[in-house]
Design an enzyme around this catalytic site. Structure first.
Site, PDB file in Angstrom:
ATOM      1  N   ASP A  66      -2.279  47.430 -63.186  1.00  9.39           N
ATOM      2  CA  ASP A  66      -1.869  47.026 -61.844  1.00  9.39           C
ATOM      3  C   ASP A  66      -1.149  45.687 -62.008  1.00  9.39           C
ATOM      4  OD1 ASP A  66      -1.741  45.773 -59.376  1.00  9.39           O
ATOM      5  OD2 ASP A  66      -3.766  46.346 -58.761  1.00  9.39           O
ATOM      6  N   VAL A  67       0.156  45.681 -61.736  1.00 14.17           N
ATOM      7  CA  VAL A  67       0.943  44.481 -62.051  1.00 14.17           C
ATOM      8  C   VAL A  67       0.554  43.262 -61.213  1.00 14.17           C
ATOM      9  CG1 VAL A  67       2.971  45.742 -62.911  1.00 14.17           C
ATOM     10  CG2 VAL A  67       2.835  45.131 -60.467  1.00 14.17           C
ATOM     11  N   ASN A  93       9.930  46.667 -62.337  1.00 17.69           N
ATOM     12  CA  ASN A  93      10.309  47.688 -61.351  1.00 17.69           C
ATOM     13  C   ASN A  93       9.236  48.009 -60.316  1.00 17.69           C
ATOM     14  OD1 ASN A  93      11.876  50.283 -60.474  1.00 17.69           O
ATOM     15  ND2 ASN A  93       9.832  50.972 -61.053  1.00 17.69           N
ATOM     16  N   TYR A 165       8.278  44.199 -46.911  1.00 15.44           N
ATOM     17  CA  TYR A 165       9.150  44.659 -48.010  1.00 15.44           C
ATOM     18  C   TYR A 165      10.390  43.778 -48.135  1.00 15.44           C
ATOM     19  CZ  TYR A 165      11.806  47.927 -50.944  1.00 15.44           C
ATOM     20  OH  TYR A 165      12.525  48.504 -51.961  1.00 15.44           O
ATOM     21  N   LYS A 169      11.555  41.343 -51.310  1.00 19.23           N
ATOM     22  CA  LYS A 169      12.809  41.466 -52.057  1.00 19.23           C
ATOM     23  C   LYS A 169      13.658  40.201 -51.920  1.00 19.23           C
ATOM     24  CE  LYS A 169      11.922  45.569 -53.701  1.00 19.23           C
ATOM     25  NZ  LYS A 169      11.613  45.755 -55.128  1.00 19.23           N
TER      26      LYS A 169
END
Ligand code: BGC
Length: 267
Positions: A66-67, A93, A165, A169
């Site tokens: 889990d990043v 990613n 989101y 980003k």
């Protein structure tokens, strides 16, 4: 025989069990890289990617992590180094959406998206940079290492109903540029790929039916919804020395979504 573009290099691709990450992992493997195919939950798609790379004569392995968790990220890099000697390329990613109208968005939805999409990229980039420095130049590439952040057109285009989101980003954009400024002198090359609408599970609602696809195409001047290989190809090139002088850039791969197509016949 001609050397493959990424022969002898090792890539870690996060979130590589489906969609864009899976395509990037396979494309990097086909270009000769050893690939660490990361997944968080479901290994099936990651195993498919590993099998494809191996069937083509390459080397790859699946690693669960889990990043958003530092210990898991560090453990993934330790496994990569143990298996392949070092890491040369990171494709940052892993990402997800938890959409909600602003007024209804829970703190959990906000935190979860920021943790995976932004903190995850921070943790993986830090682990990668530590490994690049430990290893030193090895002649495999003109760069000490390459980091490719998977951003989105929404690092630029505001997105109602997706504030978590879009904020993640937007964060990736300035994280990438700040890292490029800080790490360039060490010959670490940092860039982003910013996909537009690509056919993957994350946005299946937007293209699954002909009516939805028609609506989506209004936002794409090139009049084609993207496919994962559009991103895989650019990612391989950005990881290779062919793009050695590209540093701190976001490459939009979006069929022109960022060209404000609403102004085509208006304004
Ligand atoms: C999102 C997709 C969306 C695309 C274009 C991507 O970053 O994950 O859901 O279709 O941007 O809006």
């Amino acid at each position: 025989m001609e050397m493959k573009k990424l022969e002898g290099q090792t890539a870690v691709v996060t979130g590589a069990s489906s969609g864009i990450g899976q395509a990037c992992a396979i494309a990097l493997g086909m270009a000769g890289a050893n690939v660490v195919v990361n997944y968080a939950g479901n290994p099936n798609g990651a195993i498919v990617a590993v099998d494809k790379i191996k069937a083509a004569g390459g080397r790859a392995m699946v690693v669960q992590a889990d990043v958003s968790q530092k210990e898991q990220v560090d453990n993934m890099f330790a496994q990569a180094v143990e298996a392949f000697g070092t890491v040369d390329i990171l494709v940052n990613n892993a990402g997800l959406q938890k959409d909600a109208a602003f007024i209804d968005m829970t703190l959990e939805q906000w935190n979860y998206v920021l943790a995976v999409n932004l903190t995850g990229q921070f943790l993986c980039a830090q682990a990668a940079v530590k490994e690049f420095i430990r290893r030193g130049m090895n002649g495999h590439s003109k760069a000490l290492g390459k980091i490719i952040c998977m951003s989105s057109v929404h690092e630029l285009i505001p997105w109602a109903g997706h504030v978590n989101y879009a904020a993640s980003k937007g964060g990736v954009m300035l994280m990438m540029k700040s890292l490029a400024q800080e790490l360039g002198p060490m010959k670490i090359r940092v860039n982003s790929v910013a996909p537009g609408a690509i056919k993957t599970p994350i946005n299946h609602m937007a293209w699954e039916t002909p009516e939805a696809e028609e609506r989506l195409l209004k936002l794409i001047p090139y009049k084609r919804v993207g496919v994962v290989d559009d991103i895989g190809n650019v990612t391989v090139w950005l990881a290779s020395d062919e793009s050695d002088y590209i540093h701190g850039a976001t490459i939009f791969v979006d069929g022109g979504m960022t060209l404000y197509p609403g102004f085509e016949d208006n304004g």
